[in-house]
Design a protein around this motif. Structure first.
Motif, short mmCIF file in Angstrom:
data_model
loop_
_atom_site.label_atom_id
_atom_site.label_comp_id
_atom_site.label_asym_id
_atom_site.label_seq_id
_atom_site.Cartn_x
_atom_site.Cartn_y
_atom_site.Cartn_z
N PRO A 222 0.85 -1.20 0.00
CA PRO A 222 0.00 0.00 0.00
C PRO A 222 0.88 1.24 0.00
N ARG A 223 0.31 2.37 -0.32
CA ARG A 223 1.05 3.63 -0.19
C ARG A 223 1.28 3.89 1.27
N GLN B 273 4.15 7.04 8.36
CA GLN B 273 5.08 5.97 7.98
C GLN B 273 6.20 6.53 7.10
N GLY C 5 -1.43 -1.22 15.87
CA GLY C 5 -2.21 -0.88 14.67
C GLY C 5 -1.68 0.35 13.95
N SER C 6 -0.47 0.80 14.28
CA SER C 6 0.06 2.00 13.63
C SER C 6 0.78 1.67 12.33
N GLY C 7 0.83 0.38 11.98
CA GLY C 7 1.42 0.02 10.69
C GLY C 7 2.93 -0.16 10.74
N LYS C 8 3.43 -0.70 11.85
CA LYS C 8 4.87 -0.93 11.97
C LYS C 8 5.34 -1.97 10.95
N THR C 9 4.51 -3.01 10.77
CA THR C 9 4.90 -4.09 9.85
C THR C 9 5.16 -3.57 8.44
N TYR D 112 3.16 -11.98 5.77
CA TYR D 112 3.47 -10.70 5.12
C TYR D 112 4.77 -10.78 4.34
N ASP E 1 -3.93 -10.03 14.64
CA ASP E 1 -4.84 -9.08 14.04
C ASP E 1 -6.16 -9.81 13.77
N ARG F 262 -9.60 -3.45 15.88
CA ARG F 262 -8.51 -3.13 14.96
C ARG F 262 -8.98 -2.84 13.54
P1 ADP Z 1 1.20 -2.73 14.14
O1 ADP Z 1 2.18 -3.79 13.78
O2 ADP Z 1 1.83 -1.39 14.30
O3 ADP Z 1 0.29 -3.08 15.27
P2 ADP Z 1 0.10 -3.37 11.58
O4 ADP Z 1 1.39 -3.32 10.84
O5 ADP Z 1 -0.48 -4.68 11.91
O6 ADP Z 1 0.23 -2.50 12.90
O7 ADP Z 1 -0.95 -2.48 10.76
C1 ADP Z 1 -2.30 -2.38 11.11
C2 ADP Z 1 -3.18 -2.51 9.87
O8 ADP Z 1 -2.99 -1.41 9.00
C3 ADP Z 1 -2.89 -3.75 9.06
O9 ADP Z 1 -4.11 -4.32 8.69
C4 ADP Z 1 -2.14 -3.22 7.85
O10 ADP Z 1 -2.35 -4.03 6.73
C5 ADP Z 1 -2.73 -1.85 7.67
N1 ADP Z 1 -1.79 -0.90 7.04
C6 ADP Z 1 -0.52 -0.66 7.44
N2 ADP Z 1 0.05 0.30 6.68
C7 ADP Z 1 -0.88 0.68 5.76
C8 ADP Z 1 -0.90 1.64 4.70
N3 ADP Z 1 0.15 2.42 4.42
N4 ADP Z 1 -2.03 1.75 3.99
C9 ADP Z 1 -3.10 0.98 4.26
N5 ADP Z 1 -3.15 0.05 5.24
C10 ADP Z 1 -2.06 -0.10 6.00
#
Ligand code: ADP
Ligand code: ZN
Ligand code: ZN
Length: 731
Positions: A199-200, A205, A227-231, A264, A551, A591
């Protein structure tokens, strides 16, 4: 003739030195090879650390050395086990952790390559055998042979074992029309996920990625709410590093609990990913390890020991959920993957990214001081607010439900609502089993573990009493062994009992249970997680295992049945552990696009670990807990090391630990505090009595030097075994 110095496979301090052997055979032998040797009339494995050629004969060597010397029985390897980098790393680890060298090597290598006897029986390379046509000439072949040859010519590759007419095939091989090609087999089955387009990145991020990329710092701490998108940040940075032709080491606390992380990485990077963790069979580990060593995979996703993966050109090391304590090994060598990761990062000039929603106090403090570069992802990706959290005071009878002593009125009501809305709930109770102890109503006898002397837990699903410290089990008795009374009382509750209670109160709800009992069967944990994700159950009941990184989009309620459990543990880390556990658990709720909530039941509702985790306020918790640690001078304000002495004789253990303390008092200064000697919570280890002393200090180099002297001083006192734990968590 060669004189060979080897480390032997017994990993105890008193044997932590090279032993001399001779070799007059004609196999290749070099440093880093394993050899079979005789040691005190037992055949064991040794690890070669030095090879010296000599013109002398056995007698002359013995005269020179002053002791008898034996011949090496066999050489076990054809090349060294570790490359130069890993060898250097093993030195660093054993120096830092004051651990026997052989124990570090044993931790670094998979079972098949480990310098220990067990490795001799461990799996070797497995091959797939393919049939390949090399000549289509049908002259002189029988009709059956021609039929098979034509069929084989049409196929690209056929596995030998898939060909049913083995005798016809043999004839074709004999006639030099086909050959058998061997190819190393990968025994770990990797699901074939389809590629997922990234994703963008969100603005937050993007900012983190840029700051990371543009900086020259070595170690980074990424604090990002759940849920902040660390992965996505890990994936993005990994891709960049791979493009530069470098390798990525991605560490997660426990893979079986976070199968999504593997998914992932597989989706994004396919065959370039190797997987290393404790749930793999020795054969699978061996294959993955070799794939990495051969340079076939450039990304490793793995748990703690994957920090030793034989990648050659590391560009990035990531530790997800860096606060989780399973990164620290709880047997010798007591290494922490974070420290080893930083050592490795320095060696390879690779950046190290530590990440968590609730960083360990040590890491957060280092970021504060600028030792680590601080990065922050303060918001959830989908802008979904954090779950609404309610703290229920169990001491207030208004909150209690007359029909259930485990659930408050509120938790019961919310569970009811979740079921009605056909959503899902998670219930956390950080204790497995049915009841925490069993005693006799008549004489008061408490059932205890014969080795650890702590109360046994009743497990109803298999009608067993189990020790949660060692692996002792016994059958649940029908009567008291002391007085014969059949009236036994079960006190306290764990996951099994909560599940039973849920089934009683909500007979229509489908439940699943996840705790370390489930881990007894391989692959069971991911199955349970998968089932819950597929909505084959409404309520998941479990220990801290369910709080980790999952998740589950349909979970809208997280109930913490008793938040106080960790807080009463006698450890300087208990507040931190409780805060992290509750925060992580609460973060499982809401989430996706559905709103989530969390309910925390407790008898101590005003405890700051509870109020602040309920608010998901890591920063304030960090400040409060730092004040506490400062007052008590615990890490991160000091360093800790524990010295443990074990002996078959209790008197010896006591005498020995006093000797340790005296020695330390003489060799350390006033800046160093020695606590103890103490008797640990569980005063036995195997069949030995254990005593410990704890050292609090600031000057690492000085104290490590003193501890090294201590080990030398104790080397010949073989009635004891001495162990040092640097940065211990439990003592
Ligand atoms: P964390 O590890 O910080 O708890 P996640 O990496 O699991 O968070 O991300 C939470 C959700 O947001 C996931 O479902 C992921 O696919 C989604 N996500 C992360 N980055 C983006 C993005 N740039 N655009 C859209 N969805 C995203
Ligand atoms: Zn009794
Ligand atoms: Zn026990």
């Amino acid at each position: 003739m060669k004189v060979i110095e080897v480390l032997i496979e017994y990993s105890i301090q008193s044997l932590n030195r090279p032993f001399s052997y001779i070799y007059s055979g004609n196999k290749k032998i070099d440093e880093g090879f394993r050899v079979l040797i005789n040691f005190h009339n037992k055949n064991i494995v040794g690890y070669v650390v030095k090879v010296r050629d000599t013109n002398k004969n056995k007698q002359e060597i013995e005269d020179e050395l002053g002791f008898n010397i034996e011949e090496i029985i066999d050489v076990l390897d054809e090349s060294p086990l570790l490359n130069k980098d890993l060898l250097e790393l093993s030195e660093k680890v054993s120096n830092y952790y004051l651990a026997p060298k052989i124990s570090v090597l044993q931790s670094m290598l998979p079972p098949s390559l480990s310098p220990r006897r067990g490795a001799l029986k461990a799996p070797k390379i497995a091959y797939n055998q393919y049939v390949k046509v090399i000549d289509n000439n049908e002259e002189g072949l029988t009709a059956k042979q021609i039929e098979l040859l034509r069929m084989l010519s049409r196929e690209e590759r056929v596995l030998k074992r898939e060909i049913k007419s083995a005798s016809v095939l043999d004839k074709l091989i004999e006639a030099k029309r086909v050959v058998i090609e061997k190819e190393e087999k990968r025994r770990l089955e990797i699901p074939n996920y389809s590629y997922q387009k990234p994703p963008r990145l969100t603005d937050e991020q993007q900012k983190v990625v840029e700051e990371f990329t543009n900086s020259n710092d070595l170690v980074y701490l990424l604090e990002g709410v759940t849920g902040s998108g660390k992965t996505e940040v890990y994936l993005y940075l990994s891709e960049q590093v791979l493009k530069q032709g470098k390798d990525v080491l991605m560490l997660v606390p426990e893979i079986s609990l976070t199968p999504v992380m593997v998914e992932y990485f597989l989706r994004r990077f396919k065959d370039n990913v190797a997987i290393l963790h404790s749930e793999l069979t020795p054969a699978e580990k061996y294959d993955e390890y070799r794939k990495i060593a051969n340079g076939d995979c450039h990304i490793v996703v793995g748990a703690r020991s994957a920090i030793f993966a034989p990648l050659k050109n590391i560009g990035l090391i990531i530790l997800d959920e860096e606060h989780v304590e399973s990164y620290k090994q709880d047997v010798s060598p007591f290494y922490h993957a974070r420290e080893v990761g930083i050592m490795r990062g320095k060696m390879h000039n690779a950046k190290v990214l530590l990440a968590s929603a609730t960083p360990s106090l040590e890491s957060r403090a280092r970021a504060q001081k600028g030792i680590y570069h601080f990065l922050n992802l303060p918001h959830r990706v989908n802008a979904q607010p954090l779950p609404k959290t309610t703290v229920i005071n169990l001491s207030d009878y208004h909150n209690l439900d007359r029909e259930s002593y485990m659930f408050s009125l509120r938790l019961r009501e919310e569970l009811h609502n979740v079921l009605k809305r056909k959503e899902q709930a998670i219930l956390l109770i950080n204790r497995r089993g049915f009841s925490s102890s069993v005693s006799c109503r008549k004489c008061g006898h408490v059932f205890k573990c014969p080795t650890c002397n702590i109360a046994l837990t009743y497990h109803k699903s298999d009608l067993m009493l189990k020790c949660h410290h060692c692996d002792y089990v016994e059958k649940y008795p029908e009567v008291c062994p002391e007085c014969g009374s059949p009236y036994l009382m079960k006190t306290g509750f764990g996951t099994e009992r909560i599940e039973e209670e849920v089934n009683r109160l909500f007979p229509e709800a489908r439940t699943l249970r996840l705790d370390s009992d489930s881990a007894k069967i391989r692959a069971k944990i991911p199955q349970i997680i998968e089932k819950f994700r597929n909505k084959e159950a409404d309520i998941l009941i479990g220990t801290q295992m369910i709080a980790k990184g999952h998740d589950f989009p349909d979970v809208t309620l997280v109930g913490i049945v008793l938040a106080d459990i960790g807080l009463s543990m006698p450890s300087y880390r208990s507040n931190e552990r409780a805060f992290q556990l509750i925060t992580q658990a609460v973060g499982r709720s809401g989430r996706s696009d559905k709103k989530g909530q969390a309910i925390i039941q407790t008898y101590i509702p005003s405890h700051y670990a509870i109020t602040l985790s309920a608010r998901q306020d890591y920063e304030l918790f960090y400040r409060k807990e730092m004040e506490m640690r400062k007052v008590q001078s615990y890490p991160p304000f000091t360093f800790l090391a524990s010295v443990t002495l074990a002996s078959k004789d209790e008197e010896d253990a006591i005498e020995g630990i006093y000797e340790v303390v005296d020695f330390l008092n003489e060799n350390l200064d006033e800046d160093t505090v020695i606590l103890g000697p103490t008797t640990p919570y569980i005063p036995y280890e195997g069949n030995k009595f254990v005593r410990t002393a704890l050292i609090k200090y600031r000057d690492k180099a000085f104290v490590h030097a003193a501890l090294e002297k201590l080990l030398t001083y104790f080397r010949n006192k073989t009635q004891y075994s001495i162990t040092i734990n640097i940065d211990p968590y439990n003592f």
